[in-house]
Design an enzyme around this catalytic site. Structure first.
Site, PDB file in Angstrom:
ATOM      1  N   LYS A 255      23.450  41.040  39.552  1.00 20.55           N
ATOM      2  CA  LYS A 255      24.172  40.262  40.577  1.00 20.55           C
ATOM      3  C   LYS A 255      23.545  40.488  41.961  1.00 20.55           C
ATOM      4  CE  LYS A 255      28.395  40.301  37.830  1.00 20.55           C
ATOM      5  NZ  LYS A 255      29.754  40.837  37.599  1.00 20.55           N
TER       6      LYS A 255
ATOM      7  N   GLN B  23      33.632  45.530  39.582  1.00 18.11           N
ATOM      8  CA  GLN B  23      33.102  45.365  38.230  1.00 18.11           C
ATOM      9  C   GLN B  23      34.049  46.003  37.210  1.00 18.11           C
ATOM     10  OE1 GLN B  23      30.455  43.499  37.481  1.00 18.11           O
ATOM     11  NE2 GLN B  23      30.604  43.888  35.297  1.00 18.11           N
TER      12      GLN B  23
ATOM     13  N   ASP C 208      35.621  36.470  41.910  1.00 15.22           N
ATOM     14  CA  ASP C 208      35.745  36.560  40.449  1.00 15.22           C
ATOM     15  C   ASP C 208      36.892  35.685  39.935  1.00 15.22           C
ATOM     16  OD1 ASP C 208      33.932  38.009  38.918  1.00 15.22           O
ATOM     17  OD2 ASP C 208      34.765  39.954  39.467  1.00 15.22           O
TER      18      ASP C 208
HETATM   19  N1  GUN Z   1      33.074  42.588  33.424  1.00 15.42           N
HETATM   20  C1  GUN Z   1      32.733  41.673  32.487  1.00 15.42           C
HETATM   21  N2  GUN Z   1      32.685  40.443  33.037  1.00 15.42           N
HETATM   22  C2  GUN Z   1      32.999  40.588  34.333  1.00 15.42           C
HETATM   23  C3  GUN Z   1      33.106  39.673  35.425  1.00 15.42           C
HETATM   24  O1  GUN Z   1      32.933  38.464  35.309  1.00 15.42           O
HETATM   25  N3  GUN Z   1      33.439  40.213  36.620  1.00 15.42           N
HETATM   26  C4  GUN Z   1      33.663  41.536  36.785  1.00 15.42           C
HETATM   27  N4  GUN Z   1      34.013  41.966  37.985  1.00 15.42           N
HETATM   28  N5  GUN Z   1      33.579  42.410  35.809  1.00 15.42           N
HETATM   29  C5  GUN Z   1      33.242  41.934  34.588  1.00 15.42           C
END
Ligand code: GUN
Length: 290
Positions: free
Chosen positions: A52, A96, A119
């Site tokens: 990311k 995350q 998110d």
């Molecule tokens: N863990 C797995 N997928 C995601 C996501 O899309 N966002 C976040 N923050 N954590 C994740």
């Protein structure tokens, strides 16, 4: 069979976002700034967060990675979130997942300012999504809608079967595909571990979204000829022949299902890269709204 190439499509999306960033710069405006909080040392989470941050650099966003040790208290994490909420330079941020067991995930997600929740996990944003109101749509379902759109796959009136009811993928995906929207208007069946006669249901599907997290679960006998298959799964399988010691497989037995499918996403290189591009898109949206 046509491969739904998430790697190529996400690269195109990132180019479009990079062009938007250039335009902002030309106009003397601030570029989007995404922050990510990573708690602990989980290998997969580190890989995702690093990807990311790298994507932010590629499109010209600013990014901030906040790494906290696994033993971080809930109070300390909530405090970090409060700081990001009021930091005017930060347009959007993510925490995350998964979080260490001693931290209440729901409490954490609810602490994020909904206007910075790129998110789309805050209940206020999930509620808006369910009501088809403007909001941040979570990156994975958003990426799947975008992939269906870019490959011009019709969903209106189609039988869509979603396997898995997670808050992050299965549940929002089923809601979005049934809505009155572009790449919506589908007849959606959501299935899960208690579903009886799953095979009978999937055999009638025009489109299958496999998001249950079991490696190579969907097999050729479960699908009809001409089906479109979206594979959200990603599992590491030990493989001594690989330098890394593992290979990545999805929730779909790719080789055999691909023989019957009209369209199918590969793993890796399908849904995964799309989610990162959509997170960037949400961050750009957050910037433009502020
Ligand atoms: N863990 C797995 N997928 C995601 C996501 O899309 N966002 C976040 N923050 N954590 C994740």
């Amino acid at each position: 069979m046509i491969l739904l190439d998430g790697k190529k499509t996400s690269a195109e999306l990132k180019q479009e976002i990079a062009a938007d960033v250039e335009q902002l710069k030309k106009e003397g405006k601030k570029v989007p700034h995404l922050a990510a909080i990573l708690v602990g040392e989980d290998g997969a989470s580190q890989t995702y967060v690093n990807a990311k941050v790298k994507a932010c650099k590629l499109v010209g966003f600013e990014s901030t990675l906040i790494r906290l040790p696994a033993e971080t208290t809930e109070e300390k994490l909530l405090n970090e979130i409060a700081i990001l909420n009021i930091d005017n330079d930060i347009d959007g941020f993510i925490v995350q997942l998964p979080l260490p067991k001693h931290i209440d995930e729901q409490k954490v997600l609810m602490a994020v300012d909904p206007d910075k929740d790129v998110d789309g996990f805050h209940p206020a944003n999930v509620g808006k999504m369910a009501l088809n109101l403007p909001t941040f749509i979570s990156a994975t379902p958003f990426g799947i809608l975008e992939l269906l759109d870019r490959y011009d796959i019709e969903t209106s009136g189609k039988n869509v079967v979603v396997i898995g009811r997670s808050h992050i993928v299965g549940s929002p995906m089923s809601i979005l595909l049934a809505q009155k929207r572009k790449r919506g208007n589908a007849t959606v069946t959501i299935t899960h571990s208690r579903t009886k006669n799953l095979k009978e249901i999937t055999q009638k599907a025009d489109i299958i979204i496999a998001a249950l997290g079991i490696a190579e679960f969907l097999t050729a006998d479960m699908v009809k000829e001409g089906v479109t298959v979206i594979d959200v799964g990603i599992t590491r399988i030990d493989d001594a022949s690989k330098k890394s010691g593992y290979r990545l497989v999805g929730d779909v037995a790719f080789d055999e299902v691909a023989e019957k499918a009209a369209y199918i996403t590969p793993v890796p290189g399908g849904v995964g890269p799309m989610t990162i591009a959509m997170l960037l898109k949400n961050t750009l949206l957050a910037r433009s709204r502020r």
